[in-house]
Design an enzyme around this catalytic site. Structure first.
Site, PDB file in Angstrom:
ATOM      1  N   ILE A 122       2.328  -3.132 -11.858  1.00  0.00           N
ATOM      2  CA  ILE A 122       1.609  -2.790 -10.627  1.00  0.00           C
ATOM      3  C   ILE A 122       0.154  -3.230 -10.677  1.00  0.00           C
ATOM      4  O   ILE A 122      -0.583  -3.052  -9.720  1.00  0.00           O
ATOM      5  CB  ILE A 122       1.665  -1.269 -10.351  1.00  0.00           C
ATOM      6  CG1 ILE A 122       0.942  -0.482 -11.457  1.00  0.00           C
ATOM      7  CG2 ILE A 122       3.087  -0.787 -10.206  1.00  0.00           C
ATOM      8  CD1 ILE A 122       0.933   1.017 -11.227  1.00  0.00           C
ATOM      9  N   PRO A 165       2.915   3.034 -19.491  1.00  0.00           N
ATOM     10  CA  PRO A 165       2.248   1.872 -18.901  1.00  0.00           C
ATOM     11  C   PRO A 165       3.119   1.211 -17.835  1.00  0.00           C
ATOM     12  O   PRO A 165       4.323   1.041 -18.027  1.00  0.00           O
ATOM     13  CB  PRO A 165       2.047   0.929 -20.101  1.00  0.00           C
ATOM     14  CG  PRO A 165       3.082   1.346 -21.086  1.00  0.00           C
ATOM     15  CD  PRO A 165       3.277   2.815 -20.899  1.00  0.00           C
ATOM     16  N   CYS A 166       2.519   0.887 -16.711  1.00  0.00           N
ATOM     17  CA  CYS A 166       3.220   0.204 -15.615  1.00  0.00           C
ATOM     18  C   CYS A 166       2.419  -1.047 -15.266  1.00  0.00           C
ATOM     19  O   CYS A 166       1.779  -1.130 -14.221  1.00  0.00           O
ATOM     20  CB  CYS A 166       3.355   1.124 -14.406  1.00  0.00           C
ATOM     21  SG  CYS A 166       4.364   2.588 -14.698  1.00  0.00           S
ATOM     22  N   GLN A 167       2.457  -2.023 -16.163  1.00  0.00           N
ATOM     23  CA  GLN A 167       1.636  -3.216 -15.969  1.00  0.00           C
ATOM     24  C   GLN A 167       2.111  -4.050 -14.792  1.00  0.00           C
ATOM     25  O   GLN A 167       1.398  -4.908 -14.307  1.00  0.00           O
ATOM     26  CB  GLN A 167       1.651  -4.042 -17.261  1.00  0.00           C
ATOM     27  CG  GLN A 167       0.860  -3.373 -18.373  1.00  0.00           C
ATOM     28  CD  GLN A 167       1.497  -3.589 -19.745  1.00  0.00           C
ATOM     29  OE1 GLN A 167       2.638  -3.983 -19.846  1.00  0.00           O
ATOM     30  NE2 GLN A 167       0.746  -3.308 -20.793  1.00  0.00           N
TER      31      GLN A 167
END
Length: 880
Positions: A504, A500-502
C-alpha cells in the site's frame, strides 16, 4: 415519509451515542396479555414479492452515492406499503391500548407535549454537526402492544423486516414501540440491526455468516405500513455451549451475538439480557469480568493476576517499542505484563530486543514459519501427553511396541563397527520451522549438540531424521513446554503487532488496487490474523499506517477488522497521533483493539498534550481519530517541539563513531528529565524501585554523510526554514516552485558534482522544500522515518552540520535513553523509524490493564491520569 436512521458504516458519526434505552418489560402487561389472545381469521396472505431480498450496496455513510463521504448518519426511508383497505380491517393497531400510566412510565418523551425536536445526531460526536435532516419528535396519544399489517400480527419486541424505500434488501429491526400519534396516524419505533455490509466491514462482508447480524442503538419512528413480516432472530450469549449455539444459529432467520456501535466502529458483546438493547452505557458485559482479590496501587486485582504474569506475544516486533510501551503502561496500572515471545525477520532488531528484554524469547524468523512452528509444537506437546488437544499425533513421533524395541536394539548392535564415525546426539538445543541449512528443504528442524563435540559443531537437523533419538527430543519438548519457550493455544494473553503492508506504500508504483490481498507485499496481514486465530489470545492490538484505511477504499483495514469479528472478537478501530501523547512529531497511526467476548474491550486513551492535527486521515474515517469532542474545554499539556526533546544532548560531528558517551549537560525540560531516567527509575519498569544504576548516553551518532552531501549541508544557513532553496543558483518563483537562476552560473563542488543536485529541483515537481532542510527548535518535526539521507526529507540538525543522530530520532519516538540498539548505523535508523511511538504504546498499555482487570468503562475513550505516566497511584475506579 418516515425514514430509517442508519449510521455511517465507518463510524463517522455517533448517532444515538448518548441516547437512553427505552426499557421494555419482559412480562406483558395485563392489557398486553389480553391483546395477545386476539384471534385473526380469514387473513389475506401477504404478497410474496414483498419478501424478495434483492442485492444492495450499502455505502459508508448509508447513502446511494459512492462519492458521498459525509460522516453524519443519514436516514434511510422504509418504503410505505400501501395496503388495500376494506370494511373488515386493513393496517391498524389492535387490542386495548397500554394503560396510560404504564405508557408514560416507559416512554415519557412521547407524552411531554413540549414539541421537542430530536436531533439527527443524538449526543453527537466530536466532529458531528446537526443538519437539516433532523426529524420532529412524534407525540403519542396512546401506545399499543400489537398491530395488524397485511394480514399479520406484529407484537411489541418482535423482530421484523421493514421495506426499504428503494426496493432493495429489506431492513431488519426490533419493534420497540407501537403507538398512535396525536394526529391519529399509527407508528412503530424500530431499533435497527446491521448486516455486515452496513458496517465498517462492508467490502469484506463475505467473511461474516450471512445469517449473522449486529444489534445497534440506532432507532427511529416509521409508519406502521412499512412493516413486511415477522422474523425469528436468535440472541446468542457468549457463554452458550457450542451445541446450543449451533442449534440457535440453525433454527432462525438471523442470529446476533454482538452490538455494532457507531463510535469508533465498535463491535461489542451484548449487555446482560435483563438490560435490553439500549444505550452504549451498558453495552459491555461485566459478569465474566468482575474482579476480586488483592489490592495493588489502591485498586483490586484479579486473584489469578496477583502472583502471575500476563503474557504478551509481539509479532513483527522490530526492536520492541510496541511491547515495551505496553508493558510499561500496564505495569504502572497494576498488571504484570511481560513480553514472553517476540518474532521479527530482522536479525539486528531481534538482537536489540533481546539486549533490552533478556526475559523474552526473541525469534529471528518469518511470521509464516513461526505459525507453522506453533502448529508443529502443539502436535509434539500433545504426542508426549503434555496437554490435551484434538490435534493429531505428530507424524515424526512413534510409540514403539516391545517387538519394535527389540528390533531396534538388534539394528543398533549391527551398526557402527567404526565408532569414530558415529555422531551421537547429546542434547537438543532449539527448534525451528524453515530451512536453516539452506538445503532447499523446508520443514521442522532441531538444533543438535553432538556428544564429544564442541558448540561450533552444533547443527540443524530435520525432525524426520531423528526418529532414533526420541528420548532426547521428548526431554527437550518437555522442558520447553514447562519453560513456555513457545506459545500454545489458550496460554497467550495478548498479541500485538504491526504487520508490514508494503503493497500500500505510495512508493510502490505497482500497487494492486483492485485485489490488495493478492499482492504478496500485503500477505502479512493475513498471516497476523491466522496466528491470532490459532492462539486465540484474550486481547489483540494491531497497529498500522493510515494508508491501511485509505488505500483501495480502506479494503485492507476492513479485511483485518472483519477477520477479528469473524473470529468472534469484540473490536474497535481508532487512530492516534504520537504528538498528542507527549512527542514533538505528529505521526498518525491506526490501532485496532480486539477482545474475546468474555473480556472487557479496551478503550482508547485520550490525548494528554496539545498537537496540531494534519490532514492525513481519510475523510470517511475522520471521526475515528482519538480526540476530545470539539468545543470540549480540556486542560492539556502544551505541545512539544524539537528543542524540548534534544537540546540537552552533547554536540557531535558528522564523523562521530562513539556508541557510548557521557552526558555533558543537565536536562533542560520535563521531557528530558523523564527520558533520561534509568531503567530502575522508569515508572512501569519491572525493575522500578531498585537501586538506580547510572547509564551512559547510547547511540548518539549520525549516519556519516558522503563528502558531497556534507559539503551541501555545511552551506545550508543555520536559520529556521533553511533548505536547498537557500543555495546559490536557485530561484523561487511566485507560485513557490523553484527554477534555476539565469543570472548565476551553476556552482560545482570539488568532486565535480553540482552544489544543487537536479533531484532537489525536480522533487514533487519543484514545489518541495524538504531536500537538505534544517529542522528548528520550535517546530514539531515530520514523522520519523527509517532512512537518514537528507535528499528528500528535513532531518538536518538546527545548528550542527549533520543529520539527526540515532539517539535524537529515538527521543522523537519516545525511547528511554537506556534503550540500546544493535547493528550497523543504517540498521539502527531503520529500527527506530519502524517503531511504534513508545508513549502511545504506553498509554494503550494503561487501557489494556484496565480491561484486563475488568475496570474499562463502556465508552470507547478513557482519560489518562493527570501527569501520566508520572503517577503514584492508580485511581480505584476508572471509567470514561
Amino acid at each position: 415519509m418516515a425514514k430509517k436512521r442508519s449510521g455511517s458504516a465507518n463510524g463517522g458519526s455517533s448517532a444515538a451515542k448518548n441516547s437512553k434505552r427505552q426499557k421494555v418489560s419482559e412480562e406483558p402487561s395485563s392489557s398486553k396479555k389480553k391483546q395477545q389472545q386476539v384471534a385473526v381469521e380469514s387473513v389475506t396472505a401477504a404478497d410474496e414479492s414483498d419478501f424478495v431480498e434483492e442485492p444492495v450496496v450499502v455505502l459508508e455513510n448509508g447513502s446511494e452515492n459512492e462519492k458521498d463521504s459525509s460522516r453524519s448518519p443519514v436516514q434511510r426511508k422504509p418504503k410505505r406499503r400501501v395496503a388495500e383497505e376494506d370494511e373488515n380491517g386493513g393496517n391498524r393497531l389492535i387490542g386495548e391500548p397500554i394503560l396510560r400510566e404504564e405508557a408514560c412510565s416507559r416512554w415519557p418523551h412521547r407524552y411531554e407535549g413540549k414539541g421537542k425536536r430530536k436531533p439527527k445526531n443524538i449526543g453527537g460526536s466530536k466532529d458531528s454537526k446537526d443538519d437539516d435532516d433532523s426529524e420532529e419528535l412524534i407525540e403519542a396519544r396512546q401506545h399499543y402492544a400489537q398491530a395488524f399489517v397485511d394480514g399479520q400480527i406484529f407484537n411489541l419486541e418482535d423482530d421484523a423486516y421493514v421495506k426499504a424505500e428503494d426496493d432493495n434488501k429489506n431492513y431488519i429491526c426490533k419493534i420497540v414501540e407501537i403507538f398512535e400519534a396525536v394526529d391519529g396516524e399509527p407508528y412503530f419505533t424500530a431499533q435497527w440491526f446491521y448486516r455486515a455490509e452496513d458496517t465498517v466491514i462492508k467490502t469484506c462482508e463475505n467473511l461474516i455468516d450471512q445469517k449473522r447480524v449486529f444489534f445497534s442503538e440506532v432507532k427511529n419512528d416509521n409508519p406502521l405500513d412499512c412493516l413486511v413480516r415477522v422474523l425469528r432472530i436468535n440472541r446468542i450469549p457468549p457463554n452458550m455451549d457450542s451445541k446450543s449455539k449451533e442449534n440457535a444459529k440453525t433454527n432462525c432467520d438471523y442470529y446476533y451475538d454482538m452490538m455494532y456501535l457507531l463510535p469508533y466502529c465498535t463491535f461489542v458483546s451484548l449487555p446482560p439480557e435483563n438490560l435490553g438493547g439500549g444505550s452504549e452505557s451498558d453495552s459491555t458485559i461485566s459478569s465474566e469480568a468482575d474482579v476480586t482479590g488483592a489490592t495493588i496501587g489502591g485498586v483490586e486485582v484479579c486473584q489469578d493476576e496477583q502472583n502471575g504474569e500476563i503474557t504478551l506475544l509481539d509479532l513483527y516486533s522490530g526492536c520492541g517499542a510496541m511491547s515495551t510501551g505496553l508493558c510499561l503502561g500496564a505495569n504502572s496500572a497494576g498488571i504484570k505484563l511481560v513480553t514472553k515471545w517476540a518474532v521479527d525477520l530482522n536479525q539486528y532488531a531481534c538482537e536489540s530486543l533481546k539486549l533490552n528484554h533478556p526475559e523474552t524469547q526473541a525469534r529471528n524468523e518469518s511470521a509464516e514459519n513461526f505459525l507453522a512452528l506453533l502448529k508443529e509444537w502443539e502436535r509434539l506437546c500433545v504426542s508426549y501427553s503434555l496437554f490435551e488437544s484434538n490435534v493429531a499425533r505428530h507424524p515424526f513421533v512413534r510409540l514403539t511396541t516391545e517387538e519394535e524395541g527389540d528390533d531396534e536394539e538388534e539394528d543398533d548392535g549391527s551398526e557402527g563397527e567404526n565408532d569414530s564415525e558415529v555422531f551421537e546426539v547429546d542434547e537438543v538445543l532449539d527448534i525451528c520451522y524453515g530451512d536453516p541449512k539452506e538445503s532447499g528443504s523446508v520443514g521442522l528442524y532441531f538444533k543438535i549438540h553432538w556428544k564429544n563435540y564442541g558448540p561450533e559443531y552444533d547443527t540443524w537437523e530435520p525432525a524426520d531424521g531423528l526418529s532414533e533419538c526420541q528420548e532426547k527430543v521428548k526431554d527437550f519438548v518437555t522442558k520447553g513446554y514447562k519453560r513456555k519457550i513457545l506459545p500454545l493455544p489458550g496460554n497467550v494473553d495478548v498479541i500485538c503487532g504491526g504487520p508490514p503492508c508494503q503493497g500500500i506504500s505510495g512508493f510502490n508504483r505497482f500497487r494492486n488496487k483492485e485485489e490488495p490481498l493478492k499482492d504478496e507485499k500485503n500477505k502479512q496481514l493475513i498471516v497476523f490474523m491466522d496466528i491470532v486465530a490459532f492462539l486465540k489470545p484474550r486481547f489483540v492490538l494491531m497497529e498500522n499506517v493510515v494508508d491501511l484505511v485509505k488505500f483501495a477504499g480502506g479494503f485492507l483495514g476492513r479485511y483485518a477488522f472483519g477477520r477479528l469479528v469473524d473470529m468472534n472478537y469484540q473490536a474497535r478501530l481508532g487512530m492516534m497521533a504520537a504528538g498528542a501523547y507527549g512527542l514533538p512529531q505528529f505521526r498518525m497511526r491506526v490501532f485496532m483493539w480486539g477482545a474475546l467476548p468474555t473480556e472487557k474491550l479496551p478503550q482508547y486513551p485520550l490525548p494528554t498534550h496539545n498537537v496540531v492535527l494534519r490532514g492525513v486521515v481519510p475523510k470517511e474515517f475522520e471521526s475515528n481519530v482519538v480526540a476530545y469532542n470539539e468545543g470540549c474545554k480540556v486542560d492539556l499539556e502544551k505541545e512539544l517541539f524539537l528543542g524540548d526533546a534534544i537540546s540537552d544532548l552533547p554536540e557531535v560531528g558528522n564523523d562521530e563513531v562513539r556508541d557510548e558517551m557521557p552526558y555533558t549537560d543537565e536536562p533542560k525540560t520535563e521531557f528530558q528529565r523523564f527520558i533520561r531516567l534509568t531503567r530502575d527509575e522508569m515508572p512501569g519498569s519491572l525493575e522500578f524501585g531498585l537501586e538506580p544504576r547510572p547509564h551512559l548516553l547510547y547511540d548518539h551518532r549520525p549516519l556519516q554523510l558522503n563528502l558531497d552531501d556534507y559539503s551541501r549541508v555545511c552551506k545550508i544557513p543555520k536559520k529556521k526554514g533553511a533548505n536547498f532553496r537557500d543555495l546559490e543558483g536557485v530561484r523561487v518563483r511566485p507560485d513557490n516552485k523553484v527554477e534555476w537562476d539565469p543570472s548565476v552560473e551553476r556552482v560545482y563542488l570539488p568532486s565535480g558534482k553540482p552544489l544543487v543536485p537536479d533531484y532537489a529541483m525536480t522533487f514533487v515537481g519543484g514545489s518541495s522544500s524538504k531536500p537538505f532542510g534544517r529542522l528548528w527548535w520550535d517546530e514539531t518535526v515530520p514523522t520519523v522515518v527509517g532512512r537518514a539521507e537528507p535528499h528528500n526529507q528535513t532531518i538536518t540538525h538546527p545548528l550542527q552540520d549533520r543529520v539527526l543522530t540515532i539517539r535524537e530520532n529515538s527521543r522523537l519516538q519516545g525511547f528511554p535513553d537506556y534503550y540500546r540498539l544493535v547493528g550497523p548505523i543504517k540498521e539502527r535508523y531503520v529500527q527506530v523509524g519502524n517503531a511504534v511511538a513508545v508513549p502511545v504504546a504506553r498509554a494503550l498499555g494503561y487501557s489494556l490493564a484496565l480491561a484486563s482487570r475488568g475496570l474499562s468503562g463502556t465508552e470507547p475513550l478513557v482519560p489518562l491520569p493527570k501527569k501520566f505516566p508520572n503517577i503514584e497511584e492508580i485511581p480505584p475506579e476508572v471509567s470514561s
